[in-house]
Design a protein around this motif. Structure first.
Motif, PDB file in Angstrom:
ATOM      1  N   HIS A   1     -17.797   8.971  -9.855  1.00 36.07           N
ATOM      2  CA  HIS A   1     -17.914   8.479  -8.481  1.00 36.07           C
ATOM      3  C   HIS A   1     -16.771   7.522  -8.161  1.00 36.07           C
ATOM      4  N   SER A   2     -16.339   7.535  -6.928  1.00 43.22           N
ATOM      5  CA  SER A   2     -15.203   6.688  -6.521  1.00 43.22           C
ATOM      6  C   SER A   2     -15.509   5.200  -6.636  1.00 43.22           C
ATOM      7  N   GLU A   3     -16.797   4.841  -6.645  1.00 46.60           N
ATOM      8  CA  GLU A   3     -17.172   3.424  -6.755  1.00 46.60           C
ATOM      9  C   GLU A   3     -17.870   3.138  -8.084  1.00 46.60           C
ATOM     10  N   THR A   4     -17.453   3.851  -9.125  1.00 49.78           N
ATOM     11  CA  THR A   4     -18.087   3.722 -10.439  1.00 49.78           C
ATOM     12  C   THR A   4     -18.087   2.283 -10.952  1.00 49.78           C
TER      13      THR A   4
ATOM     14  N   TYR B   1     -21.527   0.232 -11.896  1.00 51.97           N
ATOM     15  CA  TYR B   1     -21.862  -0.219 -13.242  1.00 51.97           C
ATOM     16  C   TYR B   1     -22.049  -1.735 -13.296  1.00 51.97           C
ATOM     17  N   LYS B   2     -21.314  -2.471 -12.490  1.00 47.27           N
ATOM     18  CA  LYS B   2     -21.507  -3.928 -12.435  1.00 47.27           C
ATOM     19  C   LYS B   2     -22.889  -4.259 -11.888  1.00 47.27           C
ATOM     20  N   ILE B   3     -23.290  -3.551 -10.827  1.00 48.49           N
ATOM     21  CA  ILE B   3     -24.625  -3.748 -10.264  1.00 48.49           C
ATOM     22  C   ILE B   3     -25.689  -3.414 -11.302  1.00 48.49           C
ATOM     23  N   LEU B   4     -25.496  -2.290 -11.999  1.00 45.41           N
ATOM     24  CA  LEU B   4     -26.473  -1.830 -12.984  1.00 45.41           C
ATOM     25  C   LEU B   4     -26.624  -2.836 -14.120  1.00 45.41           C
ATOM     26  N   GLU B   5     -25.509  -3.346 -14.612  1.00 42.19           N
ATOM     27  CA  GLU B   5     -25.571  -4.332 -15.701  1.00 42.19           C
ATOM     28  C   GLU B   5     -26.256  -5.611 -15.241  1.00 42.19           C
TER      29      GLU B   5
ATOM     30  N   ALA C   1     -28.154   6.026  -9.523  1.00 44.89           N
ATOM     31  CA  ALA C   1     -28.427   6.272  -8.101  1.00 44.89           C
ATOM     32  C   ALA C   1     -29.065   5.046  -7.443  1.00 44.89           C
ATOM     33  N   VAL C   2     -30.000   4.410  -8.142  1.00 49.83           N
ATOM     34  CA  VAL C   2     -30.629   3.193  -7.611  1.00 49.83           C
ATOM     35  C   VAL C   2     -29.592   2.085  -7.465  1.00 49.83           C
ATOM     36  N   ALA C   3     -28.725   1.941  -8.468  1.00 54.45           N
ATOM     37  CA  ALA C   3     -27.677   0.914  -8.404  1.00 54.45           C
ATOM     38  C   ALA C   3     -26.753   1.151  -7.211  1.00 54.45           C
ATOM     39  N   TYR C   4     -26.415   2.417  -6.963  1.00 56.97           N
ATOM     40  CA  TYR C   4     -25.565   2.726  -5.808  1.00 56.97           C
ATOM     41  C   TYR C   4     -26.297   2.407  -4.506  1.00 56.97           C
ATOM     42  N   GLY C   5     -27.589   2.714  -4.455  1.00 53.16           N
ATOM     43  CA  GLY C   5     -28.379   2.404  -3.276  1.00 53.16           C
ATOM     44  C   GLY C   5     -28.406   0.920  -2.985  1.00 53.16           C
ATOM     45  N   ILE C   6     -28.532   0.111  -4.028  1.00 51.48           N
ATOM     46  CA  ILE C   6     -28.534  -1.347  -3.862  1.00 51.48           C
ATOM     47  C   ILE C   6     -27.161  -1.840  -3.429  1.00 51.48           C
TER      48      ILE C   6
END
Length: 499
Positions: free
Chosen positions: A386-389, A393-397, A436-441
């Motif tokens: 994804h272009s905003e990977t 990943y920062k959000i997910l961590e 997907a949840v991290a991207y949504g947030i």
């Protein structure tokens, strides 16, 4: 182009002659040797027919020929790319041609292209009809694209397309699958109920949301209004019972089919009963249903039973299920391996993995998708495409750190190998629904709902993680997995941890 070619495309028989339109608007016939019908392939027949189209001055006949080739032959056979090329070369397209393309994309699970062609159709000034809307509404439901669903529903209203039972059912189904069961209920209350398909759409929608009591109430209302249920109705009501563990009610509805409505249970109904008992942990009863059903159980039933064996940690019955599946798919191996892992039989699990490697079987990767700004964003487990990977990943961590502070503990028992807990956690960190949840947030405003769809059953670890994320962020997370909907709010899930 001929009636015989149409038959050839539809039924794949071998005609010995083909009717073709000539430039004088008459039909002529090409004779092929009756003794060698197989000498002429479908491709050759199509080429010959299209060559004749070039000679014809009858544009109506030519367009009709192209439309029928697309509708009866290419799309039904899955030759989507050839159909697209033929469509692109057509000098003029009628409504039937557009509808054939859009419905073909939906039939072949190419939903993005269905949406794209629908927009192209609108831009071409071709007015969609009820058949167009039926296909595109189905596409919205399959993807769970709520923004697209709202837009298309608005367009349907704007163009004053009259709702028949097909469109009413499709709208109820669409909103149910997009996570808007209340909207589906509202539509149901405001349309005519004189066709069983409308009732079926509502009952099945309630079932997939785990609203068994509402589904039962709807069935009772259906009886009160003297609308006779059919076999599909009972699949829906049995599924509702299965998702909520209502084993006794499930038994009663299964018996009601025969005793009150003279509907003989089919394979799908027996499968629903196997699923009902299996989810409830009544594995012996589920196995008895399989053994006593009057037809041979199909692979779907054995896989439902295998899944129940994994959930309730019964590898011996799981082995029975695997032995009955003639062509094992990757998911079957994984379920059996996970069953062994759940009872710490690591050697058995490794043997299954070795068998997968020997046969060249790869584990199906989980895929999740989320809609934002009218665009579907898809993620795979461990995805970095994804272009905003980096931001995802920062959000997910950050989220993982916060939920651990709230007491989150990884559920590592189903990670396939006997490896360290730290390695197991690494395998679970980047499942597709978490991304997907991290991207949504990342992209949505605080307090708004996050809606995610997944192609597989969501795992226990991700389910627990999302419950705590919803509590920490005070957000509603709606997940549609392969089994059902999960509405997660303030640390609790609508499934009651039963799925």
């Amino acid at each position: 182009m001929s009636r015989e070619v149409i038959k050839r495309l539809q039924w794949r028989n071998k005609p010995t002659s083909i009717w073709l339109w000539r430039s004088n608007h008459t039909a002529s016939v090409i004779e092929f040797p009756a003794t060698e019908p197989s000498a002429f392939s479908d491709h050759q027949l199509l080429v010959q027919s299209l060559e004749e189209c070039k000679l014809s001055r009858n544009s109506t006949a030519v367009i009709a020929t192209h439309s029928r080739i697309i509708k009866l032959g290419l799309m039904k056979a899955g030759d989507v790319n050839i159909a697209k090329k033929m469509f692109a070369k057509m000098p003029k397209r009628d409504l039937i041609t557009w509808n054939s393309m859009i419905s073909g994309f939906v039939r072949n699970a190419r939903y993005d292209e269905a949406f794209r062609f629908f927009r192209k159709m609108l831009n071409s000034s071709m007015e969609p009809d009820k058949f167009t809307f039926s296909s595109i509404i189905t596409s919205c439901g399959r993807v769970g694209a709520l923004d697209q669903a709202k837009w298309i529903h608005g367009l349907l209203t704007e163009k004053r397309i009259e709702l028949n039972f097909i469109l009413s059912s499709a709208l109820i189904d669409m909103y149910s699958k997009c996570g808007r069961i209340e909207t589906a209920k509202s539509i149901f209350e405001n349309v005519r109920h004189d066709d069983v398909s409308v009732w079926n759409a509502m009952i099945n929608g309630l079932a997939m949301h785990g609203l068994a009591i509402d589904a039962i109430a709807t069935f009772s209302k259906m009886e009160d209004e003297n609308c006779l249920p059919d076999s599909i109705t009972f699949v829906g009501i049995l599924t509702a019972c299965s998702h909520c563990g209502l084993t006794q009610q499930g038994r009663e509805y299964f018996n009601l089919m025969r005793t009150k409505y003279a509907i003989e249970p089919q394979l799908e109904h027996y499968g629903s009963m196997v699923d009902l008992f299996g989810r409830a942990g009544l594995l012996e009863e589920a196995y008895k249903v399989i053994e006593t059903m009057p037809m041979d159980p199909d692979v779907v039933i054995w896989r439902a039973f295998l899944s129940a064996c994994r959930t309730h940690k019964n590898p011996s019955l799981g082995e029975v299920a695997v032995s009955k599946i003639s062509h094992l798919a990757s998911g079957d191996y994984v379920l059996l391996s996970n069953t062994y892992c759940s009872v710490n039989k690591w050697d058995n699990a490794e043997n299954v993995r070795h068998m997968m490697r020997q046969k060249g079987v790869n584990k199906s990767r989980g895929k999740s998708w989320i809609e934002f700004g009218g665009v579907i964003h898809q993620f795979k487990s461990g995805d970095v495409s994804h272009s905003e990977t980096e931001s995802i990943y920062k959000i997910l961590e950050g989220l993982t750190g916060r939920v651990k502070e709230e007491g989150f503990i990884r559920v590592t028992e189903l990670v396939l190998m006997d490896i360290s807990e730290e390695e197991k956690e690494g395998n679970l960190n980047y499942h597709s629904e978490k991304l997907a949840v991290a991207y949504g947030i990342l992209k949505s405003s605080p307090g708004s709902e996050i809606r995610v769809s997944k192609n597989l059953r969501t795992c226990i670890d991700c389910h627990s993680w999302m419950k705590l994320v919803s509590k920490v962020l005070k957000r509603v997370i709606i997940v549609r997995d392969r089994i059902r909907f999960h509405r997660i709010e303030d640390g609790l899930c609508s499934c009651g941890d039963y799925w």
